[in-house]
Scaffold this motif. Structure first.
Motif, PDB file in Angstrom:
ATOM      1  N   ILE A 281      -8.887 -29.326  10.434  1.00  0.00           N
ATOM      2  CA  ILE A 281      -9.860 -28.577   9.624  1.00  0.00           C
ATOM      3  C   ILE A 281     -10.417 -29.481   8.526  1.00  0.00           C
ATOM      4  O   ILE A 281     -11.623 -29.499   8.268  1.00  0.00           O
ATOM      5  N   ALA A 282      -9.547 -30.254   7.906  1.00  0.00           N
ATOM      6  CA  ALA A 282      -9.963 -31.158   6.822  1.00  0.00           C
ATOM      7  C   ALA A 282     -10.782 -32.340   7.328  1.00  0.00           C
ATOM      8  O   ALA A 282     -11.374 -33.074   6.526  1.00  0.00           O
ATOM      9  N   SER A 283     -10.846 -32.531   8.645  1.00  0.00           N
ATOM     10  CA  SER A 283     -11.674 -33.608   9.205  1.00  0.00           C
ATOM     11  C   SER A 283     -13.122 -33.184   9.349  1.00  0.00           C
ATOM     12  O   SER A 283     -13.965 -33.983   9.749  1.00  0.00           O
ATOM     13  N   GLY A 284     -13.413 -31.915   9.015  1.00  0.00           N
ATOM     14  CA  GLY A 284     -14.763 -31.390   9.181  1.00  0.00           C
ATOM     15  C   GLY A 284     -15.648 -31.643   7.979  1.00  0.00           C
ATOM     16  O   GLY A 284     -15.575 -32.689   7.323  1.00  0.00           O
ATOM     17  N   THR A 285     -16.471 -30.660   7.646  1.00  0.00           N
ATOM     18  CA  THR A 285     -17.399 -30.793   6.525  1.00  0.00           C
ATOM     19  C   THR A 285     -16.655 -30.706   5.200  1.00  0.00           C
ATOM     20  O   THR A 285     -15.483 -30.326   5.141  1.00  0.00           O
ATOM     21  N   SER A 286     -17.377 -31.012   4.129  1.00  0.00           N
ATOM     22  CA  SER A 286     -16.777 -30.919   2.800  1.00  0.00           C
ATOM     23  C   SER A 286     -16.326 -29.492   2.508  1.00  0.00           C
ATOM     24  O   SER A 286     -15.252 -29.275   1.933  1.00  0.00           O
ATOM     25  N   GLU A 287     -17.125 -28.520   2.916  1.00  0.00           N
ATOM     26  CA  GLU A 287     -16.762 -27.125   2.692  1.00  0.00           C
ATOM     27  C   GLU A 287     -15.473 -26.763   3.429  1.00  0.00           C
ATOM     28  O   GLU A 287     -14.601 -26.049   2.899  1.00  0.00           O
ATOM     29  N   GLN A 288     -15.339 -27.250   4.665  1.00  0.00           N
ATOM     30  CA  GLN A 288     -14.133 -26.978   5.444  1.00  0.00           C
ATOM     31  C   GLN A 288     -12.914 -27.657   4.819  1.00  0.00           C
ATOM     32  O   GLN A 288     -11.824 -27.080   4.769  1.00  0.00           O
TER      33      GLN A 288
ATOM     34  N   LEU B 154      -3.671 -35.698   4.131  1.00  0.00           N
ATOM     35  CA  LEU B 154      -4.060 -36.117   2.789  1.00  0.00           C
ATOM     36  C   LEU B 154      -5.164 -37.173   2.834  1.00  0.00           C
ATOM     37  O   LEU B 154      -6.070 -37.182   1.984  1.00  0.00           O
ATOM     38  N   GLY B 155      -5.112 -38.046   3.841  1.00  0.00           N
ATOM     39  CA  GLY B 155      -6.177 -39.036   4.015  1.00  0.00           C
ATOM     40  C   GLY B 155      -7.519 -38.388   4.251  1.00  0.00           C
ATOM     41  O   GLY B 155      -8.551 -38.829   3.721  1.00  0.00           O
ATOM     42  N   ASN B 156      -7.545 -37.312   5.061  1.00  0.00           N
ATOM     43  CA  ASN B 156      -8.799 -36.598   5.295  1.00  0.00           C
ATOM     44  C   ASN B 156      -9.317 -35.930   4.028  1.00  0.00           C
ATOM     45  O   ASN B 156     -10.522 -35.919   3.766  1.00  0.00           O
TER      46      ASN B 156
END
Length: 517
Positions: free
Chosen positions: A142-149, A181-183
């Motif tokens: 999920i964190a690999s997606g858009t800034s909002e995601q 955390l990297g994402n």
């Protein structure tokens, strides 16, 4: 104060219209390349964890698509809250598999079910490491997606829980937390600073150890890159110093991926403040980076060239440190490299050296690089030639009379004039600056230079540019023509003769001509 600071040198420029930001350009001058690479940059800083089990089978993929399209996501999200740990694990694993699809994972659909908070709560189940792992994997994607995601993951309190998982006894859970955390850090400076404020660095840096698996160490190196990546603002200096210690330890690793990530991280640091650049220099790593500029692996060579090149965009003092470490010894090969991108980057480096003091320009000349620079100016792709234009024009502005004379002797004028015909206003302006400064610097060679300009067609092009729609180009071209190519007789021929309140333009005695209408 360091010797040779840029600010004190601005008054010494021969061409006052050029300020230090133009002459010694930071990475902002490669915006075109950065725009082209924006997508690959986004991919680099945020990574989706791909699926790697039997779900890849075509039949399972089709079933999974049906699963999503028939709004089963809502059902799975509900089952993820089931108190039965077996049911919950199965549901979270199904969500993870949906998010691991290579093409268009349904991140928004899953976020909109409200299941993110459930996944975050699963991170606390120390009694169920398999559930922690699956939930961490799902949140990573999920964190690999858009800034909002990404921010949806942060909003529900995932960051402190991921940092806590860095102390997990399960290495898979631990590694997955690092990846997540990297994402999150990759989103930008705001989330990077938030993650750091939650106490990331100390538990992260303990993994810089020979006892850590290779895949885990690669993830750690990648997170260090993301910590260094954003410079608006850069990380606090005390954080930078801790990261530097880790990078210096990792840069001697024999794994190419780790090595390349370390060098890119250093390149981001050398693109920062003078304090950051000095901190990198203080580690004594610069000679190692310079050695990598001749690496056989292109991606390592390119990263090293950027890291060291960023240093020479700074002060004369920092530039001299790089030159004294033997950097120019690598440029014969770099300027004749098969890859256009490497030549372009090498010329960008040289252009920032020739924006320096005469002593540094002399070192470029003594390294035998002038003919190679001119060859690139004559025989390369446009963007490489444009970097070569910067290199020779900076030399024409900052070099001594002897340096500029040698530039002309080596044949710079014809290929320089060819660049007057390109459809790039900035490039034309740089060329005209170069030609004007050559003419200014060599009054005793004006006759020879004028002949070269006329024979190569440069003079005709400059005359045409007087009518250019761009006012600066027109003015600069006219300045060159009027100052160096219009004779006194030609000026007198068009001088108006004042007669009372009228001006009469005098030409040859037309009254004696035999014109009869």
């Amino acid at each position: 104060m360091e010797p040779g600071m840029r600010g004190s040198r601005i008054q010494a420029y021969k061409h006052k219209s050029k300020d230090k930001q133009e002459l010694r350009r930071r990475r902002a001058d490669v915006k075109i390349e950065l725009r082209k690479n924006k997508r690959s940059e986004e991919i680099a800083k945020r990574r989706n964890v791909p699926i790697d089990d039997d779900i890849d089978d075509e039949e399972d993929d089709r079933a999974l698509e049906d699963y999503a399209t028939n709004v089963v996501i809502a059902h799975v999200a509900q089952r993820a809250k089931d108190p039965d740990p077996n049911v919950q694990l199965e549901a979270v694993q199904a969500i993870r598999k949906l998010l691991s699809k290579d093409k268009a994972p349904p991140i928004d659909h899953i976020v909109n079910t409200g299941v993110v908070s459930t996944l975050v709560s699963c991170l606390e189940r120390e009694d169920l490491p398999a559930l922690q792992f699956e939930a961490a994997w799902a949140l990573t994607n999920i964190a690999s997606g858009t800034s909002e995601q990404t921010r949806a993951v942060v909003h529900f309190g995932a960051v402190p829980r991921f940092i806590a998982l860095l102390n997990s006894s399960n290495p898979d859970v631990c590694e997955q937390a690092v990846w997540a955390l990297g994402n999150i850090i990759g989103d930008g400076a705001e989330l990077r600073d938030y993650v750091l404020s939650q106490g990331l660095l100390i538990p992260l840096l303990k993994f810089v150890s020979p006892n850590v698996s290779l895949s885990f160490l690669r993830n750690v190196a990648w997170v260090l890159v993301n910590l260094c990546r954003c410079k608006e603002p850069s990380p606090p200096l005390d954080i930078v110093l801790q990261i530097l210690n880790a990078l210096i330890a990792l840069i001697h690793h024999d794994d190419l991926d780790i090595l390349v990530d370390c060098v890119w991280a250093l390149s981001y640091l050398t693109d920062g403040s003078k304090q950051q650049v000095q901190a990198v220099i203080n580690t004594s790593i610069v000679p190692t980076l310079i050695g990598f500029m001749s690496a056989k692996e292109i991606k390592l060579q390119t990263a090293a060239l950027r890291a060291v090149g960023n240093i020479v965009t700074g002060t004369d003092y920092h530039t001299q440190i790089v030159l004294d470490s033997g950097a120019l010894n690598h440029f014969r090969n770099l300027l004749t490299h098969d890859k256009e991108k490497v030549k372009k980057e090498a010329l960008w480096f040289i252009s920032n050296v020739t924006a320096g003091i005469p002593k540094q320009i002399q070192m470029v000349i003594e390294a035998g690089l002038l003919p190679l620079i001119i060859n690139c100016l004559a025989n390369s792709g446009f963007y490489t030639r444009k970097e070569a234009v910067w290199a020779v024009t900076n030399l024409a502005i900052n070099g001594s009379t002897e340096h500029i004379s040698l530039l002309v002797e080596d044949g710079v004028i014809p290929p320089l004039c060819e660049m007057l015909t390109v459809e790039d206003i900035e490039c034309i302006h740089i060329v005209l600056d170069g030609i004007l400064n050559i003419l200014k610097a060599l009054p005793k060679e004006i006759g020879k230079i004028k002949i070269i300009l006329e024979e190569c067609g440069g003079l005709a092009t400059i005359e045409q540019l007087q009518n250019n729609a761009n006012a600066n180009i027109s003015k600069l071209s006219s300045n060159i023509i009027e100052k160096y190519f219009v004779t006194e007789n030609e000026i007198q021929e068009v001088q108006p003769e004042k007669n009372d309140k009228q001006y009469n333009f005098v030409v040859d005695d037309a009254s004696e001509s035999n014109f009869n209408f």
